[in-house]
Scaffold this active site. Structure first.
Site, PDB file in Angstrom:
ATOM      1  N   LYS A 191      30.961  43.069  42.542  1.00 53.98           N
ATOM      2  CA  LYS A 191      31.526  43.929  41.499  1.00 53.98           C
ATOM      3  C   LYS A 191      33.025  44.106  41.750  1.00 53.98           C
ATOM      4  O   LYS A 191      33.444  44.831  42.642  1.00 53.98           O
ATOM      5  CB  LYS A 191      30.862  45.307  41.452  1.00 53.98           C
ATOM      6  N   GLY A 244      37.884  49.656  49.518  1.00 55.46           N
ATOM      7  CA  GLY A 244      38.372  50.604  48.517  1.00 55.46           C
ATOM      8  C   GLY A 244      38.756  51.901  49.195  1.00 55.46           C
ATOM      9  O   GLY A 244      39.049  51.925  50.397  1.00 55.46           O
ATOM     10  N   SER A 245      38.742  52.967  48.435  1.00 55.75           N
ATOM     11  CA  SER A 245      39.239  54.229  48.973  1.00 55.75           C
ATOM     12  C   SER A 245      38.220  54.885  49.900  1.00 55.75           C
ATOM     13  O   SER A 245      37.013  54.652  49.804  1.00 55.75           O
ATOM     14  CB  SER A 245      39.563  55.179  47.815  1.00 55.75           C
ATOM     15  N   THR A 246      38.723  55.724  50.769  1.00 60.57           N
ATOM     16  CA  THR A 246      37.860  56.458  51.697  1.00 60.57           C
ATOM     17  C   THR A 246      36.909  57.369  50.916  1.00 60.57           C
ATOM     18  O   THR A 246      35.738  57.520  51.271  1.00 60.57           O
ATOM     19  CB  THR A 246      38.751  57.260  52.674  1.00 60.57           C
ATOM     20  N   ARG A 247      37.412  57.926  49.824  1.00 62.69           N
ATOM     21  CA  ARG A 247      36.565  58.817  49.014  1.00 62.69           C
ATOM     22  C   ARG A 247      35.327  58.080  48.509  1.00 62.69           C
ATOM     23  O   ARG A 247      34.204  58.551  48.646  1.00 62.69           O
ATOM     24  CB  ARG A 247      37.385  59.373  47.842  1.00 62.69           C
ATOM     25  N   THR A 248      35.528  56.895  47.934  1.00 64.78           N
ATOM     26  CA  THR A 248      34.380  56.131  47.442  1.00 64.78           C
ATOM     27  C   THR A 248      33.495  55.691  48.612  1.00 64.78           C
ATOM     28  O   THR A 248      32.259  55.718  48.502  1.00 64.78           O
ATOM     29  CB  THR A 248      34.858  54.899  46.643  1.00 64.78           C
ATOM     30  N   GLY A 249      34.116  55.325  49.709  1.00 64.37           N
ATOM     31  CA  GLY A 249      33.331  54.905  50.885  1.00 64.37           C
ATOM     32  C   GLY A 249      32.351  55.986  51.320  1.00 64.37           C
ATOM     33  O   GLY A 249      31.181  55.709  51.634  1.00 64.37           O
ATOM     34  N   GLU A 267      35.689  49.044  54.307  1.00 62.04           N
ATOM     35  CA  GLU A 267      37.117  48.844  54.605  1.00 62.04           C
ATOM     36  C   GLU A 267      37.845  49.815  53.694  1.00 62.04           C
ATOM     37  O   GLU A 267      37.886  49.606  52.486  1.00 62.04           O
ATOM     38  CB  GLU A 267      37.554  47.413  54.286  1.00 62.04           C
ATOM     39  N   CYS A 302      46.416  48.350  51.967  1.00 54.96           N
ATOM     40  CA  CYS A 302      45.740  49.348  52.806  1.00 54.96           C
ATOM     41  C   CYS A 302      46.427  49.501  54.150  1.00 54.96           C
ATOM     42  O   CYS A 302      46.519  50.581  54.692  1.00 54.96           O
ATOM     43  CB  CYS A 302      44.279  48.963  52.981  1.00 54.96           C
ATOM     44  N   GLU A 397      47.254  58.954  51.644  1.00 53.36           N
ATOM     45  CA  GLU A 397      47.556  57.576  51.271  1.00 53.36           C
ATOM     46  C   GLU A 397      48.164  57.591  49.867  1.00 53.36           C
ATOM     47  O   GLU A 397      47.490  57.954  48.902  1.00 53.36           O
ATOM     48  CB  GLU A 397      46.266  56.764  51.281  1.00 53.36           C
TER      49      GLU A 397
HETATM   50  P1  NAD Z   1      38.312  52.771  44.691  1.00 49.98           P
HETATM   51  O1  NAD Z   1      37.532  53.306  45.830  1.00 49.98           O
HETATM   52  O2  NAD Z   1      38.641  53.671  43.583  1.00 49.98           O
HETATM   53  O3  NAD Z   1      37.559  51.537  44.023  1.00 49.98           O
HETATM   54  C1  NAD Z   1      37.151  50.426  44.790  1.00 49.98           C
HETATM   55  C2  NAD Z   1      35.938  49.806  44.145  1.00 49.98           C
HETATM   56  O4  NAD Z   1      34.865  50.744  44.232  1.00 49.98           O
HETATM   57  C3  NAD Z   1      36.108  49.483  42.661  1.00 49.98           C
HETATM   58  O5  NAD Z   1      35.422  48.281  42.373  1.00 49.98           O
HETATM   59  C4  NAD Z   1      35.433  50.654  41.978  1.00 49.98           C
HETATM   60  O6  NAD Z   1      34.933  50.359  40.701  1.00 49.98           O
HETATM   61  C5  NAD Z   1      34.299  50.937  42.939  1.00 49.98           C
HETATM   62  N1  NAD Z   1      33.770  52.299  42.874  1.00 49.98           N
HETATM   63  C6  NAD Z   1      34.422  53.438  42.551  1.00 49.98           C
HETATM   64  N2  NAD Z   1      33.574  54.482  42.592  1.00 49.98           N
HETATM   65  C7  NAD Z   1      32.355  53.997  42.939  1.00 49.98           C
HETATM   66  C8  NAD Z   1      31.068  54.577  43.146  1.00 49.98           C
HETATM   67  N3  NAD Z   1      30.858  55.882  42.996  1.00 49.98           N
HETATM   68  N4  NAD Z   1      30.055  53.772  43.516  1.00 49.98           N
HETATM   69  C9  NAD Z   1      30.251  52.450  43.694  1.00 49.98           C
HETATM   70  N5  NAD Z   1      31.427  51.843  43.485  1.00 49.98           N
HETATM   71  C10 NAD Z   1      32.482  52.608  43.131  1.00 49.98           C
HETATM   72  O7  NAD Z   1      39.616  52.101  45.323  1.00 49.98           O
HETATM   73  P2  NAD Z   1      40.791  51.383  44.541  1.00 49.98           P
HETATM   74  O8  NAD Z   1      41.646  52.441  43.959  1.00 49.98           O
HETATM   75  O9  NAD Z   1      40.247  50.317  43.690  1.00 49.98           O
HETATM   76  O10 NAD Z   1      41.556  50.647  45.745  1.00 49.98           O
HETATM   77  C11 NAD Z   1      42.517  51.261  46.517  1.00 49.98           C
HETATM   78  C12 NAD Z   1      41.922  51.692  47.842  1.00 49.98           C
HETATM   79  O11 NAD Z   1      41.405  50.549  48.531  1.00 49.98           O
HETATM   80  C13 NAD Z   1      42.949  52.279  48.765  1.00 49.98           C
HETATM   81  O12 NAD Z   1      42.422  53.449  49.337  1.00 49.98           O
HETATM   82  C14 NAD Z   1      43.137  51.206  49.826  1.00 49.98           C
HETATM   83  O13 NAD Z   1      43.565  51.667  51.078  1.00 49.98           O
HETATM   84  C15 NAD Z   1      41.790  50.609  49.895  1.00 49.98           C
HETATM   85  N6  NAD Z   1      41.857  49.269  50.495  1.00 49.98           N
HETATM   86  C16 NAD Z   1      41.386  49.102  51.771  1.00 49.98           C
HETATM   87  C17 NAD Z   1      41.467  47.858  52.384  1.00 49.98           C
HETATM   88  C18 NAD Z   1      40.962  47.642  53.794  1.00 49.98           C
HETATM   89  O14 NAD Z   1      40.719  46.496  54.151  1.00 49.98           O
HETATM   90  N7  NAD Z   1      40.791  48.675  54.582  1.00 49.98           N
HETATM   91  C19 NAD Z   1      42.015  46.780  51.695  1.00 49.98           C
HETATM   92  C20 NAD Z   1      42.482  47.000  50.392  1.00 49.98           C
HETATM   93  C21 NAD Z   1      42.379  48.248  49.796  1.00 49.98           C
END
Ligand code: NAD
Length: 495
Positions: A191, A244-249, A267, A302, A397
């Site tokens: 996705k 993605g973001s720590t919040r979503t993680g 990540e 990131c 961040e």
């Molecule tokens: P995000 O968490 O908003 O979204 C990331 C992905 O998660 C998207 O595909 C989104 O649709 C999906 N998502 C969002 N909410 C969800 C949920 N409730 N359930 C399942 N999937 C969900 O992050 P973003 O704004 O797309 O990306 C930026 C973030 O990614 C930054 O915090 C950045 O630091 C992080 N990032 C980390 C790394 C790493 O390797 N550590 C690399 C690149 C980006």
């Protein structure tokens, strides 16, 4: 690599064919309920395409296809040599379609075409090729038991992997996950972010052309709270790999716990410290690496070196060179091959970065303000000095080209400041003192520590974070651990 001219890319952009449908079980199809969402070109400020908005029913169908082919064994039981051949062909195809993929990535994200061409697409192909080559080079183990038994330890594919990725390096980060997941024999539902879905959809067709059996790679485009959540809660997904973001993680960890305890590999975010000591061996190199470390990809990295820690005695000299260097990073048309800094992902993200700058400037000194430029979705290089380490500028961040600078007097103070973060993705130390470099490297709480460079590395080294930057690692053979089960086969031997 063909950088060409602005008009070349503008002409190509006009003619580019864009796939907008979900890819499930080897075929493109609309979302079950026919709905779509817009993906925008932040450079041109217009709709790029209306893309299928996958939801639970589509995710169910994709997971079912992935499960069926996994159980049938067309891929999960294919020989390592077969997997290697298919994934190598896919890497070849990506290189052959490099210009098209780079253009899609640039239109969809606003990143400069020179970077998509030079970094994103070749890097994504390299990741797949690296894992393809590893296919038949990873062995199991035989345990040191007595003569009357034999214990073999083998790695097996797990099943259905959900890969959820963000928008800052859409194809590259997807391939960091697809490489190890696929080479291990799993099936995947990918996705992409709703803000950058296009290269993943193109990749799916190339994977089919490369000979990947139907159902092994499915792409469901859509929103996090719909398609993403359906994957996170799906009872038949065994592994969730996420960037993605720590919040979503954090939410994914909850969803896994509430559903089937699927493995969750994260990540996530970062707020990495870049520490320059007065005995830095090459100040010019440190200055340009510092600029690239925060301004590259518009700061949407990131592991960006967002916190610059300068030893007091060199701080002024360093900052004046850095201001000079920042001039090389000014927002421009992403399709112009001369452009080094493109757009942020969209206007609302640019607004959020503006808010950080506006609020930050009430408490810290703005050395460079990147808010004034002609592009609605762009923010230029921005540098704050004399920032309170407890302020949001230092702790949160921002995910834009905003650097905060803190001065320090001693090694102990630098270490304390660097580790004073919820995140732990990267850190850098610039010094010619080998003992100090080693001491600091061991005491910094970060997944990657760079000595006299910022963010060097390749596929051979793991990438990932300590603390709330995540768990597990992408890249290198270590990533295979996330996508394999460790099985012990204990055989009693007759004497
Ligand atoms: P995000 O968490 O908003 O979204 C990331 C992905 O998660 C998207 O595909 C989104 O649709 C999906 N998502 C969002 N909410 C969800 C949920 N409730 N359930 C399942 N999937 C969900 O992050 P973003 O704004 O797309 O990306 C930026 C973030 O990614 C930054 O915090 C950045 O630091 C992080 N990032 C980390 C790394 C790493 O390797 N550590 C690399 C690149 C980006």
């Amino acid at each position: 690599m063909n950088f060409q001219h602005l008009t070349y890319w503008q002409d190509k952009a006009r003619d580019i064919a864009i796939e907008t449908r979900l890819f499930i079980n080897g075929e493109y199809s609309d979302a079950a309920d026919g709905s779509t969402f817009e993906t925008l070109d932040p450079g041109a400020q217009q709709t790029l395409a209306n893309v299928a908005r996958g939801k639970k029913a589509d995710v169910d169908r994709a997971v079912q296809a992935a499960r069926r082919v996994f159980d049938d064994g067309d891929w999960s039981q294919a020989s390592p040599g077969q997997r290697k051949a298919v994934l190598s062909r896919l890497a070849d195809l990506m290189e052959r379609h490099g210009e098209e993929l780079a253009l899609l990535e640039t239109l969809d994200t606003g990143k400069p075409i020179r970077h998509s061409l030079r970094d994103d697409i070749p890097g994504a192909a390299r990741a797949l090729r690296w894992y393809a080559e590893a296919a038949d080079k990873v062995y199991g183990e035989v345990a040191p038991t007595g003569h009357h038994e034999l214990a073999m330890i083998v790695r097996e594919p797990i099943g259905v992997v959900a890969a959820i990725v963000p928008w800052n390096f859409p194809l590259l980060l997807a391939c960091w996950k697809l490489g190890p997941a696929l080479v291990a024999g799993n099936s995947v539902v990918l996705k992409p972010s709703e803000k950058s879905p296009l290269t993943a959809l193109k990749l799916a067709a190339l994977a089919k052309e490369a000979g990947l059996p139907d159902g092994v790679l499915n792409v469901v485009t859509g929103f996090g709270h719909e398609a993403g959540q359906a994957l996170a809660r799906h009872p038949d997904v065994e592994v969730m790999t996420f960037t993605g973001s720590t919040r979503t993680g954090k939410q994914l960890l909850k969803d896994a716990g509430d559903s089937n305890m699927k493995r969750v590999w994260l990540e996530a975010g970062g707020k990495s410290a870049n520490i320059v000591f007065a005995d830095c061996p090459d100040l010019d190199k440190a200055v340009s690496a510092t600029a690239a470390g925060i301004f590259y990809n518009q700061g949407q990295v990131c592991i960006a070196g967002t916190r610059l820690l300068l030893e007091e005695s060199i701080a002024d000299a360093f900052l004046s060179r850095l201001q000079e260097q920042a001039r090389a990073w000014q927002p421009g048309n992403p399709l112009d091959p001369e452009t080094t800094m493109g757009m942020l992902i969209d206007n609302s993200h640019a607004d959020a970065v503006h808010t950080f700058i506006r609020e930050g400037s009430q408490k810290a000194t703005l050395l460079i303000d990147g808010r004034k430029n002609p592009w609605p979705a762009a923010v230029g290089p921005t540098i704050f000095v004399d920032v309170d380490p407890a302020s949001p500028l230092c702790r949160e961040e921002i995910f834009g080209p905003v650097l905060v600078v803190i001065r320090f007097k001693t090694e102990e103070e630098a270490l304390r400041l660097a580790n004073d973060s919820d995140y732990g993705l990267g850190a850098a130390v610039w010094t010619r003192d080998l003992s100090r470099a080693h001491r600091m490297s061991r005491r910094l709480k970060a997944g990657s520590v760079f000595v006299n460079n910022y963010n060097d590395g390749d596929m051979t080294v793991p990438f990932g974070g300590y603390k709330q930057s995540g768990n597990g690692r992408d890249k290198s053979l270590h990533a295979l651990e996330k996508f394999t089960e460790l099985k012990t086969i204990w055989i009693a031997l007759e004497s």
